[in-house]
Design an enzyme around this catalytic site. Structure first.
Site, PDB file in Angstrom:
ATOM      1  N   SER A  17       0.826  -1.216   0.000  1.00 31.25           N
ATOM      2  CA  SER A  17       0.000   0.000   0.000  1.00 31.25           C
ATOM      3  C   SER A  17       0.858   1.264   0.000  1.00 31.25           C
ATOM      4  O   SER A  17       1.977   1.269   0.521  1.00 31.25           O
ATOM      5  CB  SER A  17      -0.874  -0.014   1.262  1.00 31.25           C
ATOM      6  N   TYR A  60      -2.519   5.520  -3.860  1.00 32.88           N
ATOM      7  CA  TYR A  60      -3.595   6.482  -3.622  1.00 32.88           C
ATOM      8  C   TYR A  60      -3.201   7.702  -4.451  1.00 32.88           C
ATOM      9  O   TYR A  60      -2.170   8.326  -4.166  1.00 32.88           O
ATOM     10  CB  TYR A  60      -3.680   6.849  -2.136  1.00 32.88           C
ATOM     11  N   THR A  75      -6.132   3.031  -6.580  1.00 32.84           N
ATOM     12  CA  THR A  75      -7.400   2.952  -5.842  1.00 32.84           C
ATOM     13  C   THR A  75      -8.282   4.135  -6.215  1.00 32.84           C
ATOM     14  O   THR A  75      -7.883   5.294  -6.071  1.00 32.84           O
ATOM     15  CB  THR A  75      -7.114   2.890  -4.329  1.00 32.84           C
ATOM     16  N   LYS A 116      -8.671  -0.176  -8.869  1.00 28.06           N
ATOM     17  CA  LYS A 116      -9.305  -0.890  -7.750  1.00 28.06           C
ATOM     18  C   LYS A 116     -10.405  -0.018  -7.151  1.00 28.06           C
ATOM     19  O   LYS A 116     -10.154   1.138  -6.782  1.00 28.06           O
ATOM     20  CB  LYS A 116      -8.248  -1.193  -6.686  1.00 28.06           C
ATOM     21  N   HIS A 158     -13.840  -1.851  -1.095  1.00 24.87           N
ATOM     22  CA  HIS A 158     -12.802  -1.476  -0.123  1.00 24.87           C
ATOM     23  C   HIS A 158     -13.030  -2.197   1.218  1.00 24.87           C
ATOM     24  O   HIS A 158     -12.829  -1.637   2.290  1.00 24.87           O
ATOM     25  CB  HIS A 158     -12.798   0.043   0.077  1.00 24.87           C
TER      26      HIS A 158
HETATM   27  C1  LIG Z   1      -6.980  -2.731   7.645  1.00 24.48           C
HETATM   28  C2  LIG Z   1      -7.235  -2.447   6.194  1.00 24.48           C
HETATM   29  C3  LIG Z   1      -6.466  -1.492   5.548  1.00 24.48           C
HETATM   30  C4  LIG Z   1      -6.684  -1.241   4.178  1.00 24.48           C
HETATM   31  N1  LIG Z   1      -5.859  -0.348   3.517  1.00 24.48           N
HETATM   32  C5  LIG Z   1      -6.004  -0.172   2.188  1.00 24.48           C
HETATM   33  C6  LIG Z   1      -5.086   0.628   1.461  1.00 24.48           C
HETATM   34  O1  LIG Z   1      -4.130   1.168   2.007  1.00 24.48           O
HETATM   35  N2  LIG Z   1      -5.298   0.778   0.124  1.00 24.48           N
HETATM   36  C7  LIG Z   1      -6.344   0.173  -0.539  1.00 24.48           C
HETATM   37  O2  LIG Z   1      -6.504   0.333  -1.742  1.00 24.48           O
HETATM   38  N3  LIG Z   1      -7.213  -0.618   0.137  1.00 24.48           N
HETATM   39  C8  LIG Z   1      -7.050  -0.822   1.456  1.00 24.48           C
HETATM   40  N4  LIG Z   1      -7.899  -1.668   2.126  1.00 24.48           N
HETATM   41  C9  LIG Z   1      -8.917  -2.431   1.369  1.00 24.48           C
HETATM   42  C10 LIG Z   1      -8.324  -3.768   0.861  1.00 24.48           C
HETATM   43  O3  LIG Z   1      -7.366  -3.554  -0.139  1.00 24.48           O
HETATM   44  C11 LIG Z   1      -9.403  -4.685   0.283  1.00 24.48           C
HETATM   45  O4  LIG Z   1     -10.122  -3.990  -0.699  1.00 24.48           O
HETATM   46  C12 LIG Z   1     -10.368  -5.219   1.354  1.00 24.48           C
HETATM   47  O5  LIG Z   1      -9.688  -5.485   2.553  1.00 24.48           O
HETATM   48  C13 LIG Z   1     -11.040  -6.491   0.857  1.00 24.48           C
HETATM   49  O6  LIG Z   1     -11.974  -6.956   1.778  1.00 24.48           O
HETATM   50  P1  LIG Z   1     -11.658  -8.093   2.872  1.00 24.48           P
HETATM   51  O7  LIG Z   1     -10.825  -7.441   3.914  1.00 24.48           O
HETATM   52  O8  LIG Z   1     -12.986  -8.494   3.362  1.00 24.48           O
HETATM   53  O9  LIG Z   1     -10.899  -9.193   2.163  1.00 24.48           O
HETATM   54  C14 LIG Z   1      -7.711  -1.924   3.481  1.00 24.48           C
HETATM   55  C15 LIG Z   1      -8.482  -2.875   4.165  1.00 24.48           C
HETATM   56  C16 LIG Z   1      -8.241  -3.148   5.500  1.00 24.48           C
HETATM   57  C17 LIG Z   1      -9.069  -4.191   6.183  1.00 24.48           C
END
Ligand SMILES: Cc1cc2nc3c(=O)[nH]c(=O)nc-3n(C[C@H](O)[C@H](O)[C@H](O)COP(=O)(O)O)c2cc1C
Length: 390
Positions: free
Chosen positions: A118, A141, A167, A264, A288
């Site tokens: 990330s 981002y 994203t 994404k 997300h």
């Molecule tokens: C703790 C956490 C931090 C996340 N940080 C980012 C991030 O920095 N960038 C991003 O595009 N998505 C981020 N996401 C979303 C994830 O990339 C992903 O879309 C999502 O976790 C998928 O769902 P799931 O956790 O049920 O598998 C984050 C999700 C979580 C749970």
């Protein structure tokens, strides 16, 4: 009916499902860390829907096929993968485990799948690229300041990343109220949270004592020297959220980035078509993890219409709520090329670091092999809509 019982201990090796790993992680880390991982936006309807949807998609298996152990290998963007999985970008992984990003990346590499670092990771992309050449994807981002965004993209290229995941669903930060309640100010824990941290001495010693709250390594050069703390990083990102992000920015990124470009946060056929027009190579159907707009469809629900709209012209990944091998196979049957794992990998990380993530991936691999066999398939290629009712 008796209540289902789960493994209630602390040894991640004894967890036999992702849900059990989740419970091990919940005990190991303080509440504010766990709730940061778990939380969704507002009433968490999207978050719940991401799980509920899998119960509504049911299998129509074929029997008496005559099988050996099925093959789970696949290809994404010309890259060979041992499993149809990619670890999703998640920020602040260093709160779950020391050098959490590296632990995730190492476990992914050992399992033969990519890891997505990330923008708001606690590990520097160039450093990771040198340690795991050719294995890392970078998530951008697309921040407000164009020079900063360009610099992040150029550093991902310098790191040898061949895929850039942009994203698109964060023009403003989602209202994660559950997570916010643990703080009195940004990064300033409430008294109740501080007391809870003190009740987790092992985590405190392992994660916080050596270096304090982990810094956002990719942002370090944009922060004033001498104030590169996690708090400064959070403040900086607060100024960089970009509501004016639009398709022209994606076209500009397309000019700058020569590797695969993946958007994404797409959830409808219109945006999938526009991604193609803007020069993307792939998309991730994602809400997300329920952390941005609440009450959206789940990524997997958007899949049939998106596939019909873009055919084979885009690689289509999906994420949100994948906790079972069977969930992954349902997405592939409905037309996905692969699945991104967010929390399933993070539960492994919180429960046992790199070995915990490997354990999570191993559980999913065994589940996929078993379910594929029960469906009467020799390989992932034999999955298709004929096997599901949704
Ligand atoms: C703790 C956490 C931090 C996340 N940080 C980012 C991030 O920095 N960038 C991003 O595009 N998505 C981020 N996401 C979303 C994830 O990339 C992903 O879309 C999502 O976790 C998928 O769902 P799931 O956790 O049920 O598998 C984050 C999700 C979580 C749970």
């Amino acid at each position: 009916m008796t209540q289902r019982s789960y493994y209630a201990g602390r040894d991640f090796r004894r967890a036999s499902t992702i849900e059990e790993l989740r419970r091990v992680a919940m005990q190991r880390v303080p509440r504010f860390v766990f709730e940061y991982v778990e939380g969704g936006a507002e009433d968490e309807v999207s978050l719940r829907r991401n799980r509920d949807v899998f119960e509504r998609i049911t299998w129509l298996p074929r029997t008496l096929v005559g099988l050996t152990i099925p093959d789970l290998a696949t290809e994404l963007f010309g890259e060979s993968l041992h499993l149809p999985l990619v670890i999703a970008p998640t920020g602040f992984n260093g709160m779950l485990w020391p050098q959490g990003d590296l632990a995730l990346a190492n476990a992914a590499s050992a399992a033969g799948i990519p890891f997505t670092l990330s923008t708001v990771s606690n590990y520097d992309v160039v450093k990771m690229g040198r340690e795991l050449p050719g294995k890392i994807w970078f998530q951008l981002y697309p921040v407000k300041d164009q020079k900063t965004a360009d610099r992040l993209v150029d550093r991902a290229a310098e790191a040898g990343c061949t895929r850039l995941v942009v994203t698109s669903d964060t023009p403003v930060l989602g209202a994660r109220e559950w997570d916010r309640r643990n703080y009195r100010d940004p990064m300033q824990l409430s008294l109740a949270s501080v007391l809870d941290v003190l009740a987790h001495p092992r985590w405190l010693k392992q994660v916080m004592v050596p270096r304090g709250a982990p810094e956002f390594a990719n942002l370090a050069e944009f922060l004033p020297a001498g104030s590169r703390s996690a708090l400064q990083g959070v403040r900086f990102m607060g100024t960089q959220i970009n509501p004016s992000l639009c398709w022209a920015d994606i076209e500009r990124l397309r000019q700058r980035w020569s590797g695969s470009l993946i958007l994404k946060g797409i959830l409808c056929a219109d945006d999938a078509r526009r991604s193609l027009d803007a020069g993307a190579d792939g998309i991730v159907l994602s809400n997300h993890g329920g952390r941005q707009l609440d009450t959206t469809v789940a990524g997997i629900e958007a899949l049939p219409a998106v596939r019909a709209a873009v055919g084979d012209k885009l690689t289509v990944l999906v994420d949100g709520g994948f906790r079972r091998g069977s969930d992954v196979l349902k997405a592939l049957a409905l037309g996905a090329d692969g699945v991104m794992l967010g929390r399933a990998a993070l539960y492994g990380l919180g429960a046992g670091g790199e070995a915990g993530v490997s354990h999570a991936l191993g559980l999913l691999r065994v589940e996929m092999e078993r379910v594929l066999t029960l469906l009467g398939c020799r390989s992932l290629d034999e999955l298709g809509p004929h096997l599901v009712r949704s």
